[in-house]
Design an enzyme around this catalytic site. Structure first.
Site, PDB file in Angstrom:
ATOM      1  N   HIS A  58       0.867  -1.201   0.000  1.00 55.07           N
ATOM      2  CA  HIS A  58       0.000   0.000   0.000  1.00 55.07           C
ATOM      3  C   HIS A  58       0.891   1.234   0.000  1.00 55.07           C
ATOM      4  O   HIS A  58       1.475   1.586   1.026  1.00 55.07           O
ATOM      5  CB  HIS A  58      -0.900   0.012   1.240  1.00 55.07           C
ATOM      6  CG  HIS A  58      -1.815   1.201   1.307  1.00 55.07           C
ATOM      7  ND1 HIS A  58      -3.160   1.082   1.542  1.00 55.07           N
ATOM      8  CD2 HIS A  58      -1.598   2.530   1.176  1.00 55.07           C
ATOM      9  CE1 HIS A  58      -3.724   2.271   1.554  1.00 55.07           C
ATOM     10  NE2 HIS A  58      -2.786   3.176   1.336  1.00 55.07           N
ATOM     11  N   HIS A  71       1.390   5.454  -1.738  1.00 57.92           N
ATOM     12  CA  HIS A  71       0.973   6.585  -2.581  1.00 57.92           C
ATOM     13  C   HIS A  71       2.221   7.146  -3.247  1.00 57.92           C
ATOM     14  O   HIS A  71       3.113   7.648  -2.572  1.00 57.92           O
ATOM     15  CB  HIS A  71       0.320   7.678  -1.727  1.00 57.92           C
ATOM     16  CG  HIS A  71      -0.913   7.198  -1.031  1.00 57.92           C
ATOM     17  ND1 HIS A  71      -2.174   7.345  -1.554  1.00 57.92           N
ATOM     18  CD2 HIS A  71      -1.065   6.525   0.137  1.00 57.92           C
ATOM     19  CE1 HIS A  71      -3.057   6.802  -0.732  1.00 57.92           C
ATOM     20  NE2 HIS A  71      -2.407   6.295   0.302  1.00 57.92           N
ATOM     21  N   LYS A 105      -9.614  -0.345  -5.287  1.00 61.45           N
ATOM     22  CA  LYS A 105      -9.553   0.369  -4.008  1.00 61.45           C
ATOM     23  C   LYS A 105     -10.885   1.022  -3.679  1.00 61.45           C
ATOM     24  O   LYS A 105     -11.426   1.776  -4.496  1.00 61.45           O
ATOM     25  CB  LYS A 105      -8.466   1.445  -4.091  1.00 61.45           C
ATOM     26  CG  LYS A 105      -8.367   2.317  -2.863  1.00 61.45           C
ATOM     27  CD  LYS A 105      -7.832   1.553  -1.675  1.00 61.45           C
ATOM     28  CE  LYS A 105      -7.985   2.344  -0.402  1.00 61.45           C
ATOM     29  NZ  LYS A 105      -6.749   2.459   0.357  1.00 61.45           N
ATOM     30  N   HIS A 147     -10.340   1.164   2.465  1.00 63.29           N
ATOM     31  CA  HIS A 147     -10.061   2.183   3.484  1.00 63.29           C
ATOM     32  C   HIS A 147     -11.200   2.077   4.489  1.00 63.29           C
ATOM     33  O   HIS A 147     -12.307   2.520   4.223  1.00 63.29           O
ATOM     34  CB  HIS A 147      -9.986   3.583   2.866  1.00 63.29           C
ATOM     35  CG  HIS A 147      -9.632   4.632   3.872  1.00 63.29           C
ATOM     36  ND1 HIS A 147      -8.409   5.266   3.902  1.00 63.29           N
ATOM     37  CD2 HIS A 147     -10.325   5.116   4.930  1.00 63.29           C
ATOM     38  CE1 HIS A 147      -8.375   6.105   4.928  1.00 63.29           C
ATOM     39  NE2 HIS A 147      -9.524   6.038   5.566  1.00 63.29           N
ATOM     40  N   HIS A 157      -4.187  -0.555   6.194  1.00 69.40           N
ATOM     41  CA  HIS A 157      -3.633   0.266   7.276  1.00 69.40           C
ATOM     42  C   HIS A 157      -4.485   0.219   8.557  1.00 69.40           C
ATOM     43  O   HIS A 157      -5.025   1.228   9.008  1.00 69.40           O
ATOM     44  CB  HIS A 157      -3.405   1.714   6.842  1.00 69.40           C
ATOM     45  CG  HIS A 157      -4.475   2.344   5.994  1.00 69.40           C
ATOM     46  ND1 HIS A 157      -5.789   2.387   6.362  1.00 69.40           N
ATOM     47  CD2 HIS A 157      -4.418   2.964   4.788  1.00 69.40           C
ATOM     48  CE1 HIS A 157      -6.485   2.999   5.433  1.00 69.40           C
ATOM     49  NE2 HIS A 157      -5.673   3.345   4.461  1.00 69.40           N
ATOM     50  N   ASP A 169       1.602   2.694   3.494  1.00 69.12           N
ATOM     51  CA  ASP A 169       0.739   3.871   3.337  1.00 69.12           C
ATOM     52  C   ASP A 169       1.569   5.146   3.326  1.00 69.12           C
ATOM     53  O   ASP A 169       1.110   6.203   3.780  1.00 69.12           O
ATOM     54  CB  ASP A 169      -0.353   3.927   4.422  1.00 69.12           C
ATOM     55  CG  ASP A 169      -1.453   4.937   4.078  1.00 69.12           C
ATOM     56  OD1 ASP A 169      -1.553   5.327   2.898  1.00 69.12           O
ATOM     57  OD2 ASP A 169      -2.198   5.328   4.989  1.00 69.12           O
TER      58      ASP A 169
END
Ligand code: NCD
Ligand code: ZN
Length: 348
Positions: free
Chosen positions: A17, A19, A103, A140, A178, A251
């Site tokens: 995971h 970004h 996602k 999420h 997360h 994350d």
């Protein structure tokens, strides 16, 4: 005296995971992730989000083009689920090898989630198609109901959204991303093999006090927000338990300093610079170094039905200081643990 360990060798780990953003930020942060990890599940919350096969393919090309010349790194792409997602677009993306997973952001739960899902009913046809394909849904896990206390949003999500979804569609493979609470640890641990969870380095290291230590610390603010100490302890127990259901997902979520140090700062902690070193430190503290490889390098590929990486990395006992900032263009990003001395250092 316990034996002093000077080096830790691991199969090359993956980040399930991350970004990576786009443009100048992508160019600045990608080398760090590519140095630490062989593969990464890349989040699709760009502006605009990655919602089509064409957009996923183009984003993957931009990531590959931004890699340092000698890097061997494989980005695994995800499709951003919206109320309007076409099940056939997702299926085609999976079959063509573009999308590894989908996602789910509840609408307005976090950064760039305005296009997220407003109700599970609306996306049921997509989820049913994914269940048929064995394609994982990455969640999420926070409700967005403003009446729900921000520290309870994960636990409430499990009760109100995740558990009903799993009862309705038990074949769907899900990663609860997360995780930050004892409730999530217990829920995942007690479920079957089609539910797993990622755990970040920062949630293993800080509790919610850290966000307010001596004043407000915007660089320690992320979503889901860090919780009480008892939850951090539960996360540590889960990560180091040896259970296949828990694996590494940083994350890492970079934001420019100007977007963090402001009246309404963005959520996100940038850990890509030193993630594997922090996980190693934590597993050492928990006297569980023998379980680090399963958490970092084996459990994730197993869930995603991918082979583990062939190569190895070495972490040496060596003090080093995390840089105060990394720059891109006229902007800078403050890394997690900026200016602090770490005990382990990734070689090469
Ligand atoms: C992420 C981001 O900045 O994109 N922020 C965060 O605090 N983790 C979004 C997310 O994963 O929630
Ligand atoms: Zn994220």
């Amino acid at each position: 005296m316990p034996e002093q360990i000077d080096a830790i060798a691991l199969r090359r780990p993956d980040d399930w995971h991350v970004h990576l953003r786009d443009g100048g930020v992508l160019a600045a942060v990608l080398p760090h992730t590519a140095r630490q990890f062989a593969r990464a599940i890349v989040m699709p919350n760009l502006v605009p989000p990655v919602t089509t096969v064409a957009a996923g393919r183009a984003y993957r090309e931009r990531i590959l083009a931004a890699l340092p010349p000698d890097a061997a790194f494989v980005p695994l792409m995800t499709c951003y689920l919206t109320d309007a997602t076409d099940p056939e677009e997702v299926a085609r993306g999976h079959q063509e090898g573009v999308f590894t997973a989908v996602k789910l952001y509840p609408a307005h739960a976090t950064t760039n989630s305005a296009h997220g899902v407003t109700s599970i009913d609306r996306v049921m046809p997509v989820l049913e198609r994914m269940a048929g394909l064995g394609m994982p849904l990455l969640v999420h896990g926070e409700v967005t109901d403003p009446e729900v206390d921000v520290f309870d949003r994960e636990a409430v999500f499990i009760d109100r959204v995740l558990d009903p979804l799993r009862r309705r569609l038990p074949e769907l493979r899900i990663v609860l991303e997360h995780i930050t609470t004892e409730e999530a640890v217990n829920y995942v641990a007690s479920s079957g093999p089609d539910l797993a969870a990622t755990i970040t380095a920062h949630h293993l290291l800080i509790n919610r006090n850290a966000i307010f230590a001596g004043g407000i610390r915007p660089h320690l603010y992320c979503l889901p927000v860090a919780k009480r100490e008892k939850h951090r302890r539960a996360l540590r127990r889960a990560a180091t338990s040896g259970s296949e259901k828990f694996f590494l997902g940083t994350d890492s979520a970079p934001h420019a300093v100007a977007a963090k140090e402001t009246a309404c700062g963005c959520a996100g902690i940038f850990t890509a610079l030193c993630a594997i070193e922090i996980y190693a430190e934590i597993f050492k503290e928990e006297v569980a170094l023998d379980r680090l490889e399963a958490f970092a390098s084996l459990n994730g590929p197993k869930f995603y039905k991918l082979p583990p990486n062939e190569g190895h990395i070495t972490l040496r006992r060596e003090a080093w200081v995390v840089p105060e900032r990394i720059g891109y263009g006229d902007n800078t990003i403050v890394p997690f643990r900026a200016g602090e001395t770490l005990r382990w250092r990734l070689q090469g």
